[in-house]
Design an enzyme around this catalytic site. Structure first.
Site, PDB file in Angstrom:
ATOM      1  N   THR A   1     -17.297  -4.423  -1.260  1.00 38.57           N
ATOM      2  CA  THR A   1     -16.264  -3.930  -1.979  1.00 38.57           C
ATOM      3  C   THR A   1     -14.952  -4.860  -1.332  1.00 38.57           C
ATOM      4  O   THR A   1     -13.688  -4.608  -1.999  1.00 38.57           O
ATOM      5  CB  THR A   1     -15.990  -2.334  -1.646  1.00 38.57           C
ATOM      6  OG1 THR A   1     -14.861  -1.951  -2.861  1.00 38.57           O
ATOM      7  CG2 THR A   1     -15.206  -2.254  -0.078  1.00 38.57           C
TER       8      THR A   1
ATOM      9  N   GLU B   1     -12.388  -0.182   7.118  1.00 34.27           N
ATOM     10  CA  GLU B   1     -11.937  -1.645   6.857  1.00 34.27           C
ATOM     11  C   GLU B   1     -12.468  -2.782   7.847  1.00 34.27           C
ATOM     12  O   GLU B   1     -12.857  -3.677   7.505  1.00 34.27           O
ATOM     13  CB  GLU B   1     -10.438  -1.644   7.288  1.00 34.27           C
ATOM     14  CG  GLU B   1      -9.343  -0.917   6.520  1.00 34.27           C
ATOM     15  CD  GLU B   1      -9.235  -1.356   5.077  1.00 34.27           C
ATOM     16  OE1 GLU B   1     -10.063  -2.548   5.096  1.00 34.27           O
ATOM     17  OE2 GLU B   1      -8.724  -0.713   4.311  1.00 34.27           O
TER      18      GLU B   1
ATOM     19  N   ARG C   1     -14.176  -5.742   5.767  1.00 36.32           N
ATOM     20  CA  ARG C   1     -13.649  -7.108   5.849  1.00 36.32           C
ATOM     21  C   ARG C   1     -14.404  -7.816   6.941  1.00 36.32           C
ATOM     22  O   ARG C   1     -14.750  -9.125   6.705  1.00 36.32           O
ATOM     23  CB  ARG C   1     -11.854  -6.880   6.452  1.00 36.32           C
ATOM     24  CG  ARG C   1     -11.356  -6.144   5.406  1.00 36.32           C
ATOM     25  CD  ARG C   1      -9.928  -6.130   5.596  1.00 36.32           C
ATOM     26  NE  ARG C   1      -8.967  -5.107   5.091  1.00 36.32           N
ATOM     27  CZ  ARG C   1      -7.969  -5.337   4.526  1.00 36.32           C
ATOM     28  NH1 ARG C   1      -7.356  -6.221   4.984  1.00 36.32           N
ATOM     29  NH2 ARG C   1      -7.323  -4.145   3.977  1.00 36.32           N
TER      30      ARG C   1
ATOM     31  N   ASP D   1     -13.396   5.699  -4.695  1.00 33.72           N
ATOM     32  CA  ASP D   1     -13.605   4.514  -5.729  1.00 33.72           C
ATOM     33  C   ASP D   1     -14.892   3.898  -4.949  1.00 33.72           C
ATOM     34  O   ASP D   1     -16.078   3.821  -5.876  1.00 33.72           O
ATOM     35  CB  ASP D   1     -12.616   3.444  -5.352  1.00 33.72           C
ATOM     36  CG  ASP D   1     -11.872   3.289  -4.066  1.00 33.72           C
ATOM     37  OD1 ASP D   1     -12.548   3.426  -3.070  1.00 33.72           O
ATOM     38  OD2 ASP D   1     -10.979   2.314  -3.952  1.00 33.72           O
TER      39      ASP D   1
ATOM     40  N   GLU E   1      -8.309  -5.490  -8.139  1.00 37.57           N
ATOM     41  CA  GLU E   1      -9.476  -4.806  -8.944  1.00 37.57           C
ATOM     42  C   GLU E   1      -9.245  -5.027 -10.187  1.00 37.57           C
ATOM     43  O   GLU E   1     -10.391  -5.266 -11.192  1.00 37.57           O
ATOM     44  CB  GLU E   1      -8.994  -3.494  -8.427  1.00 37.57           C
ATOM     45  CG  GLU E   1      -9.271  -2.896  -7.282  1.00 37.57           C
ATOM     46  CD  GLU E   1      -8.472  -3.162  -6.490  1.00 37.57           C
ATOM     47  OE1 GLU E   1      -8.638  -3.034  -4.979  1.00 37.57           O
ATOM     48  OE2 GLU E   1      -7.085  -3.467  -6.741  1.00 37.57           O
TER      49      GLU E   1
END
Length: 469
Positions: free
Chosen positions: A455, A80, A84, A235, A369
């Site tokens: 992502t 994360e 981010r 993913d 998504e």
């Protein structure tokens, strides 16, 4: 207007906290970022800039300059923080050229390195940002990283250690420091070598049926259990394979081969068609299929379309058709709900198709998504239905998720009077609103020829690094 509303309320009620709680009009810190603050600020920076919300962008930049403290202590998710914070800072640096974003990204990047202190070099998922032993990355008793308590047998997670490549290549390039770019005599390993080593471990280990399970031991380098998913836990590993190749200006042939082989195995073993004609990607548990698809897996339509552009002529149309079918299935998961927003997971069993069958899967937390795939499908086909579908989402968000002081997720997409979850996720500003905005922009706004999205939807430039294995 939605972005400005989301930002203004965050600024008013939660600036400096990680996320806004819009019902109670206060901030949320959470436990993912290990003492870091301002997740919404860093996630929103590039979206504000792209949307030309100049005053709001300057507010966010000022917070990064004056208040963004990296000298923190606490347990953070490597994944994360990378997608981010590192992603958001890098993207904003490349968009603006302003040094503050570059220096913060590099400083934070260094704090992530001890996570790789494992026998295999596969990083553990949790790192204490405050406990840094800078004398040696490989001090056996540094105790600065560990695996998630819920991860099977102390394993690392495919989507976490497989979703570092884009950001770490840019950190390596920007650092200009051989400590980061190559294995130095001090045993300090650079960003580039760290992520290339992950590739080596993955290429060495045997893949069941050509598939990549979600859990790998950072000690032995072997799979811990055979659960395969294109949704959560798996993913973005696949996404970063094709995007690594694209970001290298199509020079990273190893990434392309890994992607092509993985997609072939996925199509052979996991892609199914329901009785009603909907194409979906099932999950695989030791050879037994679970006929469900998570919202997180709905990015795959866009990914497959992006890869199809560069497949051989004999396969290009096949993969574009597959991408369109999967994106259509994800649209159906929205269209079949009362709110026209999709559930966290939907199933294809017992006569149910593209709907959640369990109470625990009926929520929507402002996830991006599905609209991400609409954006890619629009850019690559210009079929107007994708803009129409995107506009349906805009209307549903406005109707069901907009509250007095921001946007909130909802607990049940199958009721038109939903209960709100009191959370404006930072990825709503980073991803959901950015992808919706780009869906209605001209193609040259963040052209897919020049930019690759991480992502968390943070754009990184193509061919900025020429590092190859």
């Amino acid at each position: 207007q939605m972005m400005k509303f989301a930002w203004d309320n965050y600024k008013q009620y939660a600036l400096g906290k990680n996320e806004l709680r819009p019902l109670t009009k206060n901030g949320h810190i959470g436990n993912m970022f290990g003492g870091l603050r301002g997740a919404t600020v860093v996630d929103a920076l590039d979206t504000l800039y792209i949307m030309e919300l100049e005053e709001e962008f300057q507010e966010a930049k000022k917070w990064v300059e004056k208040s963004f403290d990296l000298n923190v202590n606490g347990e953070a998710s490597l994944f994360e923080v990378n997608i981010r914070y590192i992603g958001g800072l890098l993207a904003t640096y490349y968009l603006t050229g302003e040094e503050v974003f570059k220096s913060k990204a590099l400083e934070l990047g260094e704090k992530l390195l001890p996570a790789f202190n494992t026998p295999t070099g596969i990083p553990r998922g949790v790192i204490n940002l405050g406990r840094q032993d800078t004398r040696s990355l490989f001090s056996p008793c540094s105790g600065m990283s560990w695996s998630w308590g819920w991860a099977s047998a102390g394993s690392s997670i495919l989507a976490e250690f497989g979703t570092l490549h884009l950001e770490f290549l840019h950190l390596s390039e920007l650092s200009g420091n051989p400590v980061f770019a190559e294995k130095a005599s001090t045993s300090r390993i650079g960003f580039f070598m760290l992520v290339m080593n992950i590739r080596k471990v993955l290429n060495r280990v045997e893949k069941p049926q050509g598939l990549y399970p979600n859990f790998l031991s950072p000690v032995t380098g072997n799979w811990v259990q055979h659960h395969v998913s294109i949704g959560g836990l798996g993913d973005s590993f696949y996404e970063y394979l094709i995007k690594s190749w694209l970001m290298s200006d199509k020079k990273d042939s190893e990434a392309k081969k890994m992607y092509d082989d993985a997609l072939e195995a996925i199509e052979k073993h996991l892609v199914k068609k329901s009785a009603g004609g909907l194409t979906y990607i099932a999950e695989w548990r030791g050879g037994i299929l679970d006929h469900k698809m998570g919202h997180l897996a709905c990015f795959s339509g866009g990914m497959i379309a992006l890869g199809a552009e560069h497949a051989g002529e004999d396969r290009k149309q096949h993969y574009m058709d597959l991408a369109a079918e999967i994106t259509n299935t994800c649209h159906e998961s929205y269209a079949r709900s009362d709110t026209k927003l999709g559930p966290e997971a939907f199933r294809f069993d017992a006569g149910t198709e593209a709907m959640a069958t369990r109470l625990s899967e009926r929520y929507y937390i402002l996830r991006p998504e599905v609209v991400e795939s609409y954006m890619y499908m629009w850019r690559l086909t210009h079929n107007p239905k994708y803009r129409q579908w995107g506009w349906e989402v805009v209307k549903a968000l406005e109707k069901h998720c907009r509250v007095e002081a921001g946007f909130s997720g909802i607990r049940d997409v199958y009721t038109t009077t939903p209960t709100h979850d009191n959370m404006q996720q930072s990825f709503f500003l980073a991803e959901t609103l950015k992808y919706l905005y780009l869906l209605f922009c001209e193609d040259d706004v963040l052209s897919l020829d020049d930019w690759v999205f991480n992502t968390e939807a943070h754009p990184l430039p193509v061919n900025h690094t020429n590092l190859k294995a």
